[in-house]
Structures are given as C-alpha cells and as structure tokens.
Design an enzyme around this catalytic site. Structure first.
Site, PDB file in Angstrom:
ATOM      1  N   ARG A  24       0.817  -1.228   0.000  1.00  0.00           N
ATOM      2  CA  ARG A  24       0.000   0.000   0.000  1.00  0.00           C
ATOM      3  C   ARG A  24       0.842   1.265   0.000  1.00  0.00           C
ATOM      4  NH1 ARG A  24      -5.675  -0.920   1.440  1.00  0.00           N
ATOM      5  NH2 ARG A  24      -6.038  -2.833   0.282  1.00  0.00           N
ATOM      6  N   ARG A  28      -3.507   6.278   0.942  1.00  0.00           N
ATOM      7  CA  ARG A  28      -4.116   7.474   1.531  1.00  0.00           C
ATOM      8  C   ARG A  28      -3.238   8.222   2.507  1.00  0.00           C
ATOM      9  NH1 ARG A  28      -9.142   4.004   3.165  1.00  0.00           N
ATOM     10  NH2 ARG A  28      -7.408   2.548   3.059  1.00  0.00           N
ATOM     11  N   ARG A  37      -6.498  10.862  -6.483  1.00  0.00           N
ATOM     12  CA  ARG A  37      -7.761  10.128  -6.400  1.00  0.00           C
ATOM     13  C   ARG A  37      -8.944  11.070  -6.571  1.00  0.00           C
ATOM     14  NH1 ARG A  37     -10.067   7.046  -1.180  1.00  0.00           N
ATOM     15  NH2 ARG A  37     -10.179   9.218  -0.569  1.00  0.00           N
ATOM     16  N   ASP A  74      -6.525  -3.292  -7.809  1.00  0.00           N
ATOM     17  CA  ASP A  74      -7.067  -3.924  -6.609  1.00  0.00           C
ATOM     18  C   ASP A  74      -7.376  -5.385  -6.897  1.00  0.00           C
ATOM     19  OD1 ASP A  74      -8.104  -2.996  -3.768  1.00  0.00           O
ATOM     20  OD2 ASP A  74      -9.471  -4.541  -4.495  1.00  0.00           O
ATOM     21  N   TYR A 148     -14.555 -12.358  -0.527  1.00  0.00           N
ATOM     22  CA  TYR A 148     -15.282 -11.109  -0.805  1.00  0.00           C
ATOM     23  C   TYR A 148     -16.434 -11.352  -1.778  1.00  0.00           C
ATOM     24  CZ  TYR A 148     -11.542  -8.579   1.588  1.00  0.00           C
ATOM     25  OH  TYR A 148     -10.668  -8.114   2.540  1.00  0.00           O
TER      26      TYR A 148
HETATM   27  O1  CP3 Z   1      -0.105  -2.043  -2.399  1.00  0.00           O
HETATM   28  C1  CP3 Z   1      -0.332  -1.166  -3.262  1.00  0.00           C
HETATM   29  O2  CP3 Z   1      -0.020   0.035  -3.117  1.00  0.00           O
HETATM   30  C2  CP3 Z   1      -0.915  -1.616  -4.594  1.00  0.00           C
HETATM   31  C3  CP3 Z   1      -2.318  -1.486  -4.774  1.00  0.00           C
HETATM   32  C4  CP3 Z   1      -3.221  -2.365  -3.927  1.00  0.00           C
HETATM   33  C5  CP3 Z   1      -4.462  -1.914  -3.414  1.00  0.00           C
HETATM   34  N1  CP3 Z   1      -5.114  -2.964  -2.855  1.00  0.00           N
HETATM   35  C6  CP3 Z   1      -4.968  -0.530  -3.529  1.00  0.00           C
HETATM   36  C7  CP3 Z   1      -6.060  -0.113  -2.635  1.00  0.00           C
HETATM   37  C8  CP3 Z   1      -3.118  -3.707  -3.582  1.00  0.00           C
HETATM   38  C9  CP3 Z   1      -1.961  -4.672  -3.816  1.00  0.00           C
HETATM   39  C10 CP3 Z   1      -4.319  -4.072  -2.914  1.00  0.00           C
HETATM   40  C11 CP3 Z   1      -4.578  -5.440  -2.422  1.00  0.00           C
HETATM   41  C12 CP3 Z   1      -5.836  -5.710  -1.719  1.00  0.00           C
HETATM   42  N2  CP3 Z   1      -7.063  -5.163  -1.931  1.00  0.00           N
HETATM   43  C13 CP3 Z   1      -5.977  -6.732  -0.743  1.00  0.00           C
HETATM   44  C14 CP3 Z   1      -4.880  -7.674  -0.298  1.00  0.00           C
HETATM   45  C15 CP3 Z   1      -3.901  -7.052   0.613  1.00  0.00           C
HETATM   46  C16 CP3 Z   1      -4.471  -6.678   1.962  1.00  0.00           C
HETATM   47  O3  CP3 Z   1      -4.530  -5.461   2.212  1.00  0.00           O
HETATM   48  O4  CP3 Z   1      -4.844  -7.561   2.729  1.00  0.00           O
HETATM   49  C17 CP3 Z   1      -7.309  -6.719  -0.319  1.00  0.00           C
HETATM   50  C18 CP3 Z   1      -7.911  -7.631   0.733  1.00  0.00           C
HETATM   51  C19 CP3 Z   1      -8.007  -5.738  -1.095  1.00  0.00           C
HETATM   52  C20 CP3 Z   1      -9.441  -5.403  -1.067  1.00  0.00           C
HETATM   53  C21 CP3 Z   1      -9.670  -4.026  -0.624  1.00  0.00           C
HETATM   54  N3  CP3 Z   1      -9.332  -2.901  -1.361  1.00  0.00           N
HETATM   55  C22 CP3 Z   1     -10.240  -3.596   0.591  1.00  0.00           C
HETATM   56  C23 CP3 Z   1     -10.739  -4.511   1.686  1.00  0.00           C
HETATM   57  C24 CP3 Z   1     -10.249  -2.202   0.571  1.00  0.00           C
HETATM   58  C25 CP3 Z   1     -10.834  -1.307   1.615  1.00  0.00           C
HETATM   59  C26 CP3 Z   1      -9.979  -1.192   2.798  1.00  0.00           C
HETATM   60  C27 CP3 Z   1      -8.971  -0.100   2.619  1.00  0.00           C
HETATM   61  O5  CP3 Z   1      -7.790  -0.310   2.931  1.00  0.00           O
HETATM   62  O6  CP3 Z   1      -9.396   0.973   2.180  1.00  0.00           O
HETATM   63  C28 CP3 Z   1      -9.623  -1.781  -0.637  1.00  0.00           C
HETATM   64  C29 CP3 Z   1      -9.389  -0.387  -1.079  1.00  0.00           C
HETATM   65  C30 CP3 Z   1      -8.021  -0.017  -1.548  1.00  0.00           C
HETATM   66  N4  CP3 Z   1      -7.211  -0.791  -2.348  1.00  0.00           N
HETATM   67  C31 CP3 Z   1      -7.366   1.224  -1.307  1.00  0.00           C
HETATM   68  C32 CP3 Z   1      -6.135   1.172  -1.989  1.00  0.00           C
HETATM   69  C33 CP3 Z   1      -5.097   2.253  -2.080  1.00  0.00           C
HETATM   70  C34 CP3 Z   1      -7.940   2.384  -0.544  1.00  0.00           C
HETATM   71  C35 CP3 Z   1      -8.933   3.018  -1.445  1.00  0.00           C
HETATM   72  C36 CP3 Z   1      -9.043   4.496  -1.256  1.00  0.00           C
HETATM   73  O7  CP3 Z   1      -8.236   5.224  -1.866  1.00  0.00           O
HETATM   74  O8  CP3 Z   1      -9.947   4.906  -0.531  1.00  0.00           O
END
Ligand code: CP3
Length: 339
Positions: A24, A28, A37, A74, A148
């Site tokens: 990540r 944010r 974003r 994602d 999910y």
């Molecule tokens: O790591 C990185 O910077 C690369 C991009 C990336 C994202 N999600 C961007 C993202 C990667 C590799 C993921 C993986 C991901 N997504 C996982 C596996 C890793 C982990 O965290 O366990 C999972 C379970 C998801 C599903 C997901 N996406 C959830 C549950 C959420 C909401 C929770 C949260 O952290 O906001 C997301 C949203 C998400 N994916 C964001 C980002 C940057 C936040 C979105 C925003 O900008 O509001």
C-alpha cells in the site's frame, strides 16, 4: 541477468542492504495520492485510468526511492471482470453483489475486456519508472478473492465463504476454480505487458485450517504459479499466505514461489528459518509508522534477523492511512544506514 536489487534478492542473493518497498505504498497516507484520487473521481475510476494509476504508482518512488513499484489496482477487479457488480462505499470498503458459486460468472478468458486498462498502466510504468526500480504486478489469491465474492463485502471473519465451503463444497470449488483460471489469464497478461515480478495476496489464508488450507490456499497457488511459469519461464513470484503461522513452513517450496512474504504475527527471528527455502519478505508491524517510538529499533531488528539469507524489507501488512509520511523516510534511512 538484471542487476536490479529486488530481482537479485529473489534469485537468492544475500545483499549487504536489503531492498525495500511497502504494501500500500501508493495510498491514503500520501497527500499527493489523495489529490490524484480526487482528480480521478473515485477509487475504481483511478484503477481504470492508466495515466493516473501510473501517476500514483510513481508517487512513492519519487518521494522515497523504493526498490520496487507495485502496480496500482485492486484484487477485486477480477470479480468485476467476471461480471460481478463492484463498488466502493466511501469510508466503508468494497461492496459486491454476492455469489454462491461460479454460476452466472463470465468465462476466465473474458476478463481482458474489463482489465485491459490495467495492462496499459503497466506499459506506461515500464516507460516511466527509473531503470533500477522493479515493477511488481499482483492479484489476490483465489480464496481471499472468493471470500469477498461470497460475502459481498469484508467481514470480521469472512464467515459467509467458510459457510459455503462447508455446506456446498462443489459450488464453492467451482467458484475457486473459475477465479483460479481467471487469475492465470490476468497475471499472464500483466507479465506480457511488462510486470517483472508477480505477487499473490492471500490475506485471509490464516483463517483456513488443516485440509482446507491445502485445498484452498496451497493448491490454487500452486496451480497459478505452475501455469504462470510454464507460460513465462523464470518469472519470479512472491506468495503471501497472510497469518499462515506454522503453515508458512515449506509453503514457498510447496507452491513453487521464489519468495515468501510474512506478516508481523510471527517474529522475524522465527521467520528467518524460512530463508532455508529462499527469499523472505517482511515484516515490520505497520503501526510503527504511526507511533514511531520504537521505529528505528524495530526496523533494525528486522534487518538483523534476516541478515543471514535473502531478504526483501517490507511491512507485515499494508501501511495505514494514519501513518506519517516522515516516518517512512526514517524507516528507509534506518535500513540503509545499516550496510
Ligand atoms: O499495495 C499497493 O499500493 C498496490 C495497490 C493495492 C491496493 N489494494 C490498492 C487499494 C493492492 C496490492 C491491494 C490489495 C488488496 N485489496 C488486498 C490484499 C492485501 C491486503 O490489504 O490484505 C485486499 C484484501 C483488497 C481489497 C480491498 N481494497 C479492501 C478490503 C479495501 C478497503 C480497505 C482499505 O484499505 O481501504 C480496498 C481499497 C483499496 N485498495 C485502497 C487502496 C489504495 C484504498 C482506497 C481508497 O483510496 O480509498
């Protein structure tokens, strides 16, 4: 052979200073991410906009000089590409229309229709990344993605997927198989577009016990990695069966991964034994970037613990939105100071 540090560590080289990136890292906690974003409109529009997705991927590279960039996308784009409705409720995380099997989903090779902008992001990044930075592509592992898809959201224990797995094994296995095949197509296209390493995120692997762990974490990962390496000989793969605990032992070898990523529920001193099978990635607890009292000390501890084998420095899970960007710089300095 490439002399990029991440690729050297993945080949099993022990480097004086471990290469570093963060899960990540485009996220944010960075004001420039939040600005981009907002420009995109919302999170999914950002994922499907190659110019802006490449921009947020590059932001942490410019700011910190990480050794790897991870594609901005994602894990839930795959369910969407299979025809499931997906949206992100602001501040609440992902929402999907729940499924109870593979019925009604598109064929695995239909995913490219939806996912082609992601491949374009990769092509943009290969042009724009500094030559020493490795580009990591990724997907969710089938079990985590299916949790999910079945629940339609994140839950505290992903109980709905466990229930389906236990009550209708055939339907659940059908779903896992479809996601497995779609993931092969997706990752293979990422490599064709220029991804140099692939990471498989199994964030919910730790909730699988006994034979379930073998059937739904280990076997799908092995299938995906074998097919990926058949199509793209030599492509390095990082497996992340998060919170697998003692099932981390032997996992990389069993699935054919080049590197095992570990979370911070295991100590780095314990996890160092896993380097017997190759490179290990991890595992600083993300909260040290929020409360930095022990940041330098714990960063040094991780570096020291893994010093005897191939290591990529990372967090045990994603950096959180409340982290202070200055603490990331302090972490990197603490790693590189130790050479
Ligand atoms: O790591 C990185 O910077 C690369 C991009 C990336 C994202 N999600 C961007 C993202 C990667 C590799 C993921 C993986 C991901 N997504 C996982 C596996 C890793 C982990 O965290 O366990 C999972 C379970 C998801 C599903 C997901 N996406 C959830 C549950 C959420 C909401 C929770 C949260 O952290 O906001 C997301 C949203 C998400 N994916 C964001 C980002 C940057 C936040 C979105 C925003 O900008 O509001």
């Amino acid at each position: 052979m490439s002399d990029k540090t991440i690729l050297r560590a993945l080949r099993g080289e022990v480097l004086p200073t471990p290469p570093v990136w963060m899960m990540r890292q485009a996220g944010r906690y960075l004001p420039e991410y939040r600005a981009t974003r907002a420009k995109a409109g919302d999170f999914l529009s950002l994922c499907y906009n190659p110019e802006l997705a490449a921009e947020v991927t590059l932001q942490p590279i410019r700011r910190y000089g990480f050794d790897a960039a991870i594609l901005f996308a994602d894990i839930l784009l795959i369910p969407q590409a299979l025809g499931q409705e997906l949206w992100f409720a602001t501040g609440e995380g992902p929402r999907l229309t729940p499924v109870a099997g593979a019925e009604g989903l598109r064929a695995a090779d239909a995913v490219h229709d939806t996912l082609s902008p992601v491949y374009e992001t990769i092509r943009v990044l290969r042009r724009e990344l500094p030559p020493q930075t490795t580009l990591i592509g990724f997907a969710g592992a089938p079990w985590t993605v299916a949790t999910y898809m079945v629940a339609g959201r994140g839950t505290p224990d992903q109980g709905p997927a466990h229930l389906l797995k236990d009550t209708d094994r055939a339907a659940f296995t059908g779903l896992i198989d479809r996601v497995t095949q779609a993931t092969v197509e997706y990752l293979s296209a990422q490599v064709d577009a220029g991804a140099e390493v692939i990471k498989l995120f199994d964030s919910w692997a730790g909730s699988l016990k006994g034979a379930d762990f073998d059937d739904f974490a280990l076997t799908p990962a092995r299938t995906i990695i074998a097919e990926l390496k058949r199509r793209h000989p030599g492509i390095p793969v990082i497996a992340f069966p998060r919170e697998a605990g003692e099932r981390y032992v032997g996992f990389a070898r069993a699935v054919g991964a080049d590197c095992l990523a570990v979370d911070n529920s295991v100590s780095p001193e314990w996890a160092a034994q896993l380097q017997a099978d190759g490179c290990v990635q991890g595992n600083l607890a993300p909260h040290h970037l929020v409360n930095p009292e022990r940041l330098e000390e714990e960063t040094a501890r991780v570096v020291e613990a893994f010093r005897g084998g191939p290591h990529i420095f990372n967090l045990g899970h994603g950096i959180t939105p409340d982290a202070d960007p200055d603490n990331v710089a302090r972490m990197i300095e603490a790693i590189r100071r130790r050479r």
